[in-house]
Structures are given as structure tokens and as C-alpha cells.
Scaffold this motif. Structure first.
Motif, PDB file in Angstrom:
ATOM      1  N   LEU A 266       0.732  -1.155   0.112  1.00  0.00           N
ATOM      2  CA  LEU A 266       0.002   0.022  -0.085  1.00  0.00           C
ATOM      3  C   LEU A 266       0.880   1.439   0.019  1.00  0.00           C
ATOM      4  O   LEU A 266       0.360   2.462   0.030  1.00  0.00           O
ATOM      5  N   GLU A 267       1.921   1.061  -0.184  1.00  0.00           N
ATOM      6  CA  GLU A 267       3.134   2.238  -0.250  1.00  0.00           C
ATOM      7  C   GLU A 267       2.864   3.097   1.503  1.00  0.00           C
ATOM      8  O   GLU A 267       2.829   4.185   1.344  1.00  0.00           O
ATOM      9  N   LEU A 268       2.783   2.434   2.607  1.00  0.00           N
ATOM     10  CA  LEU A 268       2.669   2.939   3.778  1.00  0.00           C
ATOM     11  C   LEU A 268       4.074   2.776   4.341  1.00  0.00           C
ATOM     12  O   LEU A 268       4.550   1.621   4.498  1.00  0.00           O
ATOM     13  N   THR A 269       4.571   3.729   4.813  1.00  0.00           N
ATOM     14  CA  THR A 269       6.067   3.729   5.301  1.00  0.00           C
ATOM     15  C   THR A 269       5.885   3.536   6.771  1.00  0.00           C
ATOM     16  O   THR A 269       5.450   4.563   7.613  1.00  0.00           O
ATOM     17  N   ILE A 270       6.588   2.575   7.679  1.00  0.00           N
ATOM     18  CA  ILE A 270       6.518   2.282   9.009  1.00  0.00           C
ATOM     19  C   ILE A 270       7.657   3.239   9.335  1.00  0.00           C
ATOM     20  O   ILE A 270       8.967   3.172   9.016  1.00  0.00           O
ATOM     21  N   GLN A 271       7.234   4.095  10.226  1.00  0.00           N
ATOM     22  CA  GLN A 271       8.217   5.211  11.187  1.00  0.00           C
ATOM     23  C   GLN A 271       8.592   4.672  12.371  1.00  0.00           C
ATOM     24  O   GLN A 271       9.692   4.589  12.831  1.00  0.00           O
ATOM     25  N   ARG A 272       7.595   3.769  13.351  1.00  0.00           N
ATOM     26  CA  ARG A 272       8.056   3.518  14.511  1.00  0.00           C
ATOM     27  C   ARG A 272       7.092   2.245  14.440  1.00  0.00           C
ATOM     28  O   ARG A 272       5.935   2.271  13.912  1.00  0.00           O
ATOM     29  N   VAL A 273       7.429   1.269  15.449  1.00  0.00           N
ATOM     30  CA  VAL A 273       6.137   0.003  15.709  1.00  0.00           C
ATOM     31  C   VAL A 273       6.489  -0.379  17.059  1.00  0.00           C
ATOM     32  O   VAL A 273       7.648  -0.197  17.776  1.00  0.00           O
ATOM     33  N   LYS A 274       5.377  -0.831  17.883  1.00  0.00           N
ATOM     34  CA  LYS A 274       5.364  -1.367  19.051  1.00  0.00           C
ATOM     35  C   LYS A 274       4.745  -2.512  18.798  1.00  0.00           C
ATOM     36  O   LYS A 274       3.414  -2.615  18.664  1.00  0.00           O
ATOM     37  N   VAL A 275       5.080  -3.831  19.150  1.00  0.00           N
ATOM     38  CA  VAL A 275       4.490  -5.077  19.013  1.00  0.00           C
ATOM     39  C   VAL A 275       4.630  -5.953  20.297  1.00  0.00           C
ATOM     40  O   VAL A 275       5.704  -5.981  20.862  1.00  0.00           O
ATOM     41  N   MET A 276       3.313  -6.134  20.898  1.00  0.00           N
ATOM     42  CA  MET A 276       3.385  -6.880  22.053  1.00  0.00           C
ATOM     43  C   MET A 276       2.381  -8.135  22.106  1.00  0.00           C
ATOM     44  O   MET A 276       1.336  -7.764  21.550  1.00  0.00           O
ATOM     45  N   THR A 277       3.067  -9.056  22.709  1.00  0.00           N
ATOM     46  CA  THR A 277       2.358 -10.298  22.836  1.00  0.00           C
ATOM     47  C   THR A 277       1.705 -10.552  24.009  1.00  0.00           C
ATOM     48  O   THR A 277       2.364 -10.388  24.932  1.00  0.00           O
ATOM     49  N   THR A 278       0.412 -10.974  24.301  1.00  0.00           N
ATOM     50  CA  THR A 278      -0.117 -11.074  25.607  1.00  0.00           C
ATOM     51  C   THR A 278       0.038 -12.499  26.151  1.00  0.00           C
ATOM     52  O   THR A 278       0.249 -13.519  25.258  1.00  0.00           O
ATOM     53  N   PRO A 279      -0.166 -13.026  27.319  1.00  0.00           N
ATOM     54  CA  PRO A 279       0.059 -14.333  27.750  1.00  0.00           C
ATOM     55  C   PRO A 279      -1.201 -15.215  27.222  1.00  0.00           C
ATOM     56  O   PRO A 279      -0.957 -16.505  26.986  1.00  0.00           O
ATOM     57  N   ASP A 280      -2.108 -14.537  26.701  1.00  0.00           N
ATOM     58  CA  ASP A 280      -3.246 -15.554  26.085  1.00  0.00           C
ATOM     59  C   ASP A 280      -3.206 -15.431  24.668  1.00  0.00           C
ATOM     60  O   ASP A 280      -4.197 -15.703  23.980  1.00  0.00           O
TER      61      ASP A 280
END
Length: 422
Positions: free
Chosen positions: A133-147
């Protein structure tokens, strides 16, 4: 009055998929134009096989032979042409370029927030959608929960500058819903970013002194630790030569470069030249022969004169060698009980980071079958430059027990190979 748009950027596509295509740019010159063009070409996943650059300081003529990847549809070719045109200074440039050059406000940052069930390869699949889609990632925060749920925060900008429209936002969420699956996608929101963007920038995890030393050291140690060591078949990659000759041209300094071929090589050379105030008047980027490249660059300093100062010459040669041999830094380290993959690349003096790094790392980990527990991107400043740093917290698996040094070496090797196109 300038040239018509159709004559500024010409793309001659190959007759069959995967065949070499020719990109010709013929327009007024500007500082760093070659770097900007190579950056866009790298962003679109094209491999430059050879190239010629010529300029008199006022007008430039650039020809690049490229090989496309499988994602190059007719729509993406049209978008590539528009993007290349957008950085070419021409009084008859496209509306897109006029918008870009006349607008003094920074590009708005949007927050894409979604929650879904976790699975292998999820992060890359999302990244692939944003890339298409030509969207540029500037920052990212990815979190996985215990469930086994994932909460992802992507701070993105839109190359097409259309995210202010409801249609563009809806299309983005629909594409994500399709790749995530209706049964696994819990929520998806896309809106202008607020104070949380600055908070994420300021709250990024700090690097330890040992991590900083290993990632950002200017010297390439002959006794690298296992986290940076090259596999035996890649030891030749440490070979690169840069020679300077001031005798062949009365007005130019010739740089003769020979090094191993890799993804984004011409971009790295152009980026370094731009950041070091070196202007390329004529350059030839020869085809790869047995995995090696020969590049000849006739250059002048930004003041228009030859580069005669020996200290300046040595500094430029050293800088070019480092950028060719080590443009991306990849290490794997332990933070308490966790295993983290760290990737760093220098940021251009203009503030732009390297394209496709997040995309390439996530696809390498996906192909290895490694799940990413969390991820983040931030900027880190050293004494002489700024870096973009990517941190991936990895999940242990049967195939890759992360306590094993062999598994760690294999992860670093695969990630580096993907980043460098080896």
C-alpha cells in the motif's frame, strides 16, 4: 520551460517477467538526486544490475538497468514512475511533486492499531500489506499477551498522502482484515497519531554499553564475536578496495571502487557521497562479475574543486569501505532470560532511514519459523551520526532453541543474507 513529464522519467519494461528493465532519468540536477532515486528503487525491491550517471552540475542524465521482483505489477510500475518523478526537479513535474515541494509542514504520522490472535509470520504479513500500500513504517511497538493475542502499534506515513481520506483508511483496514482473517482479527483502528508517537520515541529501550560498542563500532574487527561473524563462504565479503586518482582528469577526482555485490550497494555509495558533500559528475556502475562490482566515480567537492586534501581523501576512503562492508549491523544478544535480535543502519543526513529493513528482517524470521514476541524501532545517536535501531524479542522453538550458539549464528546469518541480498 523544462521537459514534459513523459520525458523526465522513462521506464522500459522487459518483455517477460523478471527480465531486465531500463530506467532513464533526464532532468535538472540537484544535490543528492542520485541518492534519492536509488533509495526509491531499493524501496520498490528492484535490483540494479548496472548504471551510468552524468551531470554538468545543472542537468543530469541517469540510466539504470534493474531487475524487478515478483511484486512489480503494472500498478506498482506506475507508482514507481510517479515516485521517481516526484524527486526530480522540473518545472513541469507532477502534481505530487508540486505538493511535496510547496508544502512546508511535515508529513502527518498515523497510528495503525490492531489486536488479533498470534501466529507464525504474522508480523511480516502485516508489513507486506503496508509495503504493497506504500505506507512507510516510522515506528512500531508489538506486544504479545499471555493469552496468545497480539497488540500492534504501527506509526506510519503515507507516500501517496491519502490517509486523510476515509476511503484510503478503509481500504487499509480491509486489506489487513483479509490477511489476518476475520476469525482472528479482534479490532483494527487507523487514525492520526497523538502524543503517544512522541512518547514511543522518547521511551525506547536503551542499549547496553556492550551492545552499542558492537553495533556502532567504526572498525571492522578481525576477531568478531559469534553474533557478528560471517559464515565461511562469506569471508570474501571483507574485501573492498577504494583508490583515488587525481591525475586522469584536470577538474575531477576519480574514485575507483571494487567490492562484493549486495542489495542497495549503489544506494549506499550515493548516500555516503551525499552525506560527505561529494558530488558525482560522472559515474559508471559495472555489471557484477563473479560476485564483484567495479564502480568508477569522477567527483568534485561541494565547492566545485578536486579533492586534494590527503586527510579528506583518507576519511572518504575509510567511510566508503565501512558503508560497503557493513551498511547494516546485525547481532543477537541476551537480555536476562530473553533473546533479542538487534539490527541497526545509519540514517541519512536528511533524516531518512534505509528502506525495507523491517520487511526483510520479518520475512527472514518467518522463513525460519521463528515467532516474534515483541518488536520496536527507534533512533539512536552516536557521536558522529544517527542510527535506526530495530529490536526483536524472539520466541524459543524446537527448530531453533535460542540457548544454542549454533541456532543464534544461523539466525544472524539468515537475517544478514536477506538484508544484503546474498
Amino acid at each position: 520551460m523544462g521537459l514534459p513529464n513523459d520525458d523526465v522519467v522513462l521506464i522500459e519494461k522487459g518483455k517477460k517477467p523478471g527480465e531486465t528493465c531500463v530506467i532513464t532519468v533526464n532532468c535538472p540536477d540537484k544535490t543528492g538526486l542520485g541518492c534519492d532515486l536509488c533509495r526509491i528503487i531499493l524501496e520498490f525491491g528492484l535490483y540494479i544490475t548496472k548504471g551510468d550517471v552524468s551531470t554538468d552540475g545543472r542537468w543530469c542524465y541517469i540510466v539504470l538497468w534493474v531487475i524487478p521482483d515478483s511484486t512489480m505489477t503494472d500498478e506498482r510500475w506506475a507508482s514507481l514512475e510517479e515516485r521517481l518523478l516526484s524527486v526530480c526537479p522540473s518545472c513541469l513535474a507532477s502534481f505530487y511533486y508540486i505538493q511535496q515541494s510547496s508544502c512546508s509542514t511535515p508529513t502527518p504520522v498515523y497510528l495503525l492499531k490492531f489486536c488479533c490472535l498470534d501466529r507464525k509470520g504474522l508480523l511480516h504479513d502485516v508489513t507486506h500489506v503496508l509495503f504493497d500500500l506504500e505506507l512507510t513504517i516510522q515506528r512500531v511497538k508489538v506486544m504479545t499477551t499471555p493469552d496468545d493475542k497480539v497488540m500492534d502499534l504501527f506509526f506510519i506515513t503515507d507516500t501517496l498522502e491519502l490517509l486523510h481520506t476515509k476511503k484510503r483508511r478503509d481500504d487499509t483496514c480491509e486489506r489487513l482484515d483479509a490477511v489476518l482473517g476475520e476469525s482472528s482479527c479482534i479490532s483494527c483502528e487507523l487514525q492520526l497519531a497523538g502524543p503517544e508517537y512522541e512518547a514511543l520515541q522518547n521511551g525506547a529501550s536503551a542499549l547496553s554499553a556492550a551492545e552499542s560498542e558492537e553495533l556502532f563500532s567504526c572498525e571492522l574487527s578481525e576477531k568478531e564475536t559469534h553474533t557478528q561473524a560471517l559464515s565461511p563462504d562469506l569471508t570474501k565479503l571483507k574485501q573492498a578496495t577504494v583508490k583515488i586518482d587525481n591525475s586522469l582528469s584536470p577538474g575531477h577526482t576519480l574514485f575507483q571502487i571494487r567490492c562484493v555485490d549486495q542489495k542497495g550497494l549503489l544506494y549506499d555509495i550515493m548516500r555516503t557521497s551525499k552525506d560527505c558533500d561529494v558530488q558525482i559528475s560522472y559515474g559508471r556502475y559495472s555489471s557484477s562479475v563473479k560476485g564483484y562490482r567495479d564502480i568508477d566515480l569522477f567527483t568534485v567537492h561541494k565547492d566545485g574543486g578536486k579533492i586534494n586534501n590527503p586527510e579528506k581523501q583518507n576519511a572518504l576512503c575509510s567511510r566508503l569501505k565501512v558503508e560497503m562492508l557493513h551498511p547494516l549491523r546485525v547481532i543477537i544478544t541476551n537480555r536476562g532470560p530473553d533473546t533479542e535480535l538487534l539490527v541497526a543502519n545509519p540514517v541519512e543526513a536528511s533524516g531518512k532511514g534505509r528502506p525495507r529493513v523491517f520487511y526483510d528482517v520479518t520475512i527472514a524470521l518467518k522463513l525460519l519459523g521463528i515467532c516474534i514476541f515483541s518488536a520496536e524501532i527507534w533512533r539512536h545517536s552516536t557521536s558522529d551520526r544517527q542510527w535506526e535501531v530495530y529490536r526483536f524479542l524472539l520466541d524459543d522453538s524446537c527448530e531453533f532453541p535460542l540457548a544454542s550458539s549454533g541456532a543464534k549464528n544461523q539466525i544472524v546469518d539468515r537475517v544478514r543474507r536477506t538484508l544484503m541480498g546474498w
